[in-house]
Design an enzyme around this catalytic site. Structure first.
Site, PDB file in Angstrom:
ATOM      1  N   VAL A  59       0.826  -1.233   0.000  1.00  0.00           N
ATOM      2  CA  VAL A  59       0.000   0.000   0.000  1.00  0.00           C
ATOM      3  C   VAL A  59       0.849   1.267   0.000  1.00  0.00           C
ATOM      4  O   VAL A  59       0.344   2.359  -0.269  1.00  0.00           O
ATOM      5  CB  VAL A  59      -0.985   0.084   1.198  1.00  0.00           C
ATOM      6  CG1 VAL A  59      -2.170  -0.819   1.011  1.00  0.00           C
ATOM      7  CG2 VAL A  59      -0.294  -0.153   2.501  1.00  0.00           C
TER       8      VAL A  59
ATOM      9  N   LYS B 290      13.057  -1.496   9.815  1.00  0.00           N
ATOM     10  CA  LYS B 290      12.094  -2.417   9.181  1.00  0.00           C
ATOM     11  C   LYS B 290      12.494  -3.765   9.785  1.00  0.00           C
ATOM     12  O   LYS B 290      13.365  -4.466   9.250  1.00  0.00           O
ATOM     13  CB  LYS B 290      12.276  -2.398   7.647  1.00  0.00           C
ATOM     14  CG  LYS B 290      11.613  -3.536   6.909  1.00  0.00           C
ATOM     15  CD  LYS B 290      10.186  -3.236   6.522  1.00  0.00           C
ATOM     16  CE  LYS B 290       9.555  -4.450   5.845  1.00  0.00           C
ATOM     17  NZ  LYS B 290       8.194  -4.185   5.383  1.00  0.00           N
TER      18      LYS B 290
ATOM     19  N   GLY C  88       3.538  -6.036   6.090  1.00  0.00           N
ATOM     20  CA  GLY C  88       2.157  -6.246   5.608  1.00  0.00           C
ATOM     21  C   GLY C  88       1.171  -5.492   6.486  1.00  0.00           C
ATOM     22  O   GLY C  88       1.364  -4.319   6.787  1.00  0.00           O
TER      23      GLY C  88
ATOM     24  N   TYR D 111       0.207  10.176  -6.019  1.00  0.00           N
ATOM     25  CA  TYR D 111       0.999   9.220  -6.797  1.00  0.00           C
ATOM     26  C   TYR D 111       2.186   9.971  -7.395  1.00  0.00           C
ATOM     27  O   TYR D 111       2.020  11.062  -7.946  1.00  0.00           O
ATOM     28  CB  TYR D 111       0.151   8.607  -7.918  1.00  0.00           C
ATOM     29  CG  TYR D 111       0.944   7.624  -8.753  1.00  0.00           C
ATOM     30  CD1 TYR D 111       1.187   6.336  -8.288  1.00  0.00           C
ATOM     31  CD2 TYR D 111       1.483   8.001  -9.985  1.00  0.00           C
ATOM     32  CE1 TYR D 111       1.939   5.440  -9.024  1.00  0.00           C
ATOM     33  CE2 TYR D 111       2.237   7.103 -10.724  1.00  0.00           C
ATOM     34  CZ  TYR D 111       2.462   5.833 -10.239  1.00  0.00           C
ATOM     35  OH  TYR D 111       3.211   4.947 -10.958  1.00  0.00           O
TER      36      TYR D 111
HETATM   37  N1  LIG Z   1       2.899   7.557  -3.631  1.00  0.00           N
HETATM   38  C1  LIG Z   1       3.306   6.669  -4.544  1.00  0.00           C
HETATM   39  N2  LIG Z   1       3.606   7.053  -5.792  1.00  0.00           N
HETATM   40  C2  LIG Z   1       4.007   6.183  -6.735  1.00  0.00           C
HETATM   41  N3  LIG Z   1       4.130   4.869  -6.530  1.00  0.00           N
HETATM   42  C3  LIG Z   1       3.840   4.409  -5.292  1.00  0.00           C
HETATM   43  C4  LIG Z   1       3.438   5.282  -4.241  1.00  0.00           C
HETATM   44  N4  LIG Z   1       3.229   4.536  -3.130  1.00  0.00           N
HETATM   45  C5  LIG Z   1       3.497   3.275  -3.480  1.00  0.00           C
HETATM   46  N5  LIG Z   1       3.859   3.191  -4.783  1.00  0.00           N
HETATM   47  C6  LIG Z   1       4.144   1.972  -5.559  1.00  0.00           C
HETATM   48  O1  LIG Z   1       3.721   0.854  -4.844  1.00  0.00           O
HETATM   49  C7  LIG Z   1       4.838   0.002  -4.574  1.00  0.00           C
HETATM   50  C8  LIG Z   1       4.694  -0.504  -3.159  1.00  0.00           C
HETATM   51  O2  LIG Z   1       4.950   0.561  -2.259  1.00  0.00           O
HETATM   52  P1  LIG Z   1       5.736   0.272  -0.924  1.00  0.00           P
HETATM   53  O3  LIG Z   1       6.940  -0.549  -1.208  1.00  0.00           O
HETATM   54  O4  LIG Z   1       5.956   1.572  -0.229  1.00  0.00           O
HETATM   55  O5  LIG Z   1       4.632  -0.607  -0.189  1.00  0.00           O
HETATM   56  P2  LIG Z   1       4.773  -1.351   1.200  1.00  0.00           P
HETATM   57  O6  LIG Z   1       3.469  -1.217   1.885  1.00  0.00           O
HETATM   58  O7  LIG Z   1       5.973  -0.847   1.913  1.00  0.00           O
HETATM   59  O8  LIG Z   1       4.993  -2.854   0.740  1.00  0.00           O
HETATM   60  P3  LIG Z   1       5.588  -4.064   1.624  1.00  0.00           P
HETATM   61  O9  LIG Z   1       4.411  -4.647   2.344  1.00  0.00           O
HETATM   62  O10 LIG Z   1       6.164  -4.967   0.586  1.00  0.00           O
HETATM   63  O11 LIG Z   1       6.627  -3.513   2.545  1.00  0.00           O
HETATM   64  C9  LIG Z   1       6.082   0.861  -4.789  1.00  0.00           C
HETATM   65  O12 LIG Z   1       7.172   0.124  -5.229  1.00  0.00           O
HETATM   66  C10 LIG Z   1       5.619   1.793  -5.854  1.00  0.00           C
HETATM   67  O13 LIG Z   1       5.730   1.146  -7.101  1.00  0.00           O
HETATM   68 MG   LIG Z   2       7.685  -1.850   2.492  1.00  0.00          MG
END
Ligand SMILES: Nc1ncnc2c1ncn2[C@@H]1O[C@H](COP(=O)(O)OP(=O)(O)OP(=O)(O)O)[C@@H](O)[C@H]1O
Ligand SMILES: [Mg+2]
Length: 245
Positions: free
Chosen positions: A14, A38, A128, A217
């Protein structure tokens, strides 16, 4: 006493890492000495070191942990920032079974204790969502309780988010966790659906905790873009109030 936030999400992917990185930058920029963690990362890449034949020849490189280390400008070992790492992109409980490695929660506690002594604020990215299992009868929620920092729930804006966000927030409250608020993150390019347009306002009306901001985004996810956007999106007084409430 240590301050900061535990960043959880309504689901994996997310935008917890993007938002954690933004917060680290924002808080450092406000003058707080801010570190990041992390504690467990799965789906790590294997880096092979030539010339070594033992197990030490393979090191697991955590993408989120390394990114947060870089954004926070931390010189600490990655073993403190991400003490538990897995190759398989699975919930920790599942990855630990498949890879035959027991998760030692004490390693996380010890790393957290060292980092909390060194930094004024810590941003801890969860794994997650809150009910992702780490061990049998030990969930991300239990880790968040131990860490003791208020939660920020990262939610996506698209269809389905009302249910996921309310489940996360209300369960956290029921379990006695403190929640600073929700950040709605556009993790995908806007589809301009009616759900996406109406969800933020509906969440504001039904959520028992505040919506901190709506993060746009970004077409380019480099450090500089995240830094610039976070300065435009987050409000200094709101964040300070959430830190010291
Ligand atoms: N604000 C944003 N603008 C553009 N892309 C985004 C944005 N937020 C998330 N993404 C996209 O979604 C993907 C997942 O985001 P992120 O890695 O921050 O999620 P996460 O919740 O940390 O995932 P995980 O559970 O794997 O740790 C990023 O690699 C990117 O491609
Ligand atoms: Mg992450």
């Amino acid at each position: 006493m240590l301050k900061g936030f535990f960043i959880t999400g309504t689901d994996t992917g997310v935008g917890k890492t993007v938002i954690s990185a933004g917060l680290v930058y924002f808080l450092n920029n406000l003058g707080y000495r801010t570190g990041a963690m992390k504690p467990i990362e799965s789906g790590c890449k294997i880096q092979r070191f030539k010339g070594l034949k033992t197990n030490q020849a393979n090191t697991l490189i955590p993408h989120d942990g390394m990114f947060l280390k870089k954004i926070a400008g931390m010189e600490d070992s990655i073993d403190l920032i991400t003490p538990i790492r897995f190759k398989e992109p699975l919930a920790p409980f599942a990855a630990s079974k498949i890879e035959g490695k027991t998760i030692n929660i004490r390693r996380i506690k010890s790393a957290f204790s060292k980092l909390s002594k060194k930094y004024e604020l810590l941003i801890v990215e969860g794994i997650g969502g809150l009910l992702v299992p780490i061990k049998k009868n030990y969930y991300v929620l239990d880790l968040a309780k131990y860490i003791g920092l208020p939660l920020i729930v990262v939610a996506r804006p698209s269809l389905g988010t009302l249910n996921h966000t309310m489940l996360t927030v209300n369960y956290a409250i029921k379990e006695g966790l403190q929640i600073a608020g929700i950040i709605i993150n556009h993790n995908k390019p806007a589809e301009n659906t009616i759900a996406e347009e109406t969800n933020p306002d509906i969440l504001k009306q039904i959520s028992p905790v505040p919506i901190i901001c709506i993060f746009p985004y970004l077409h380019n996810l480099g450090n500089k873009t995240i830094e610039k956007t976070v300065l435009q999106t987050l409000n200094m007084d709101t964040i300070k109030k959430l830190l010291y409430q």
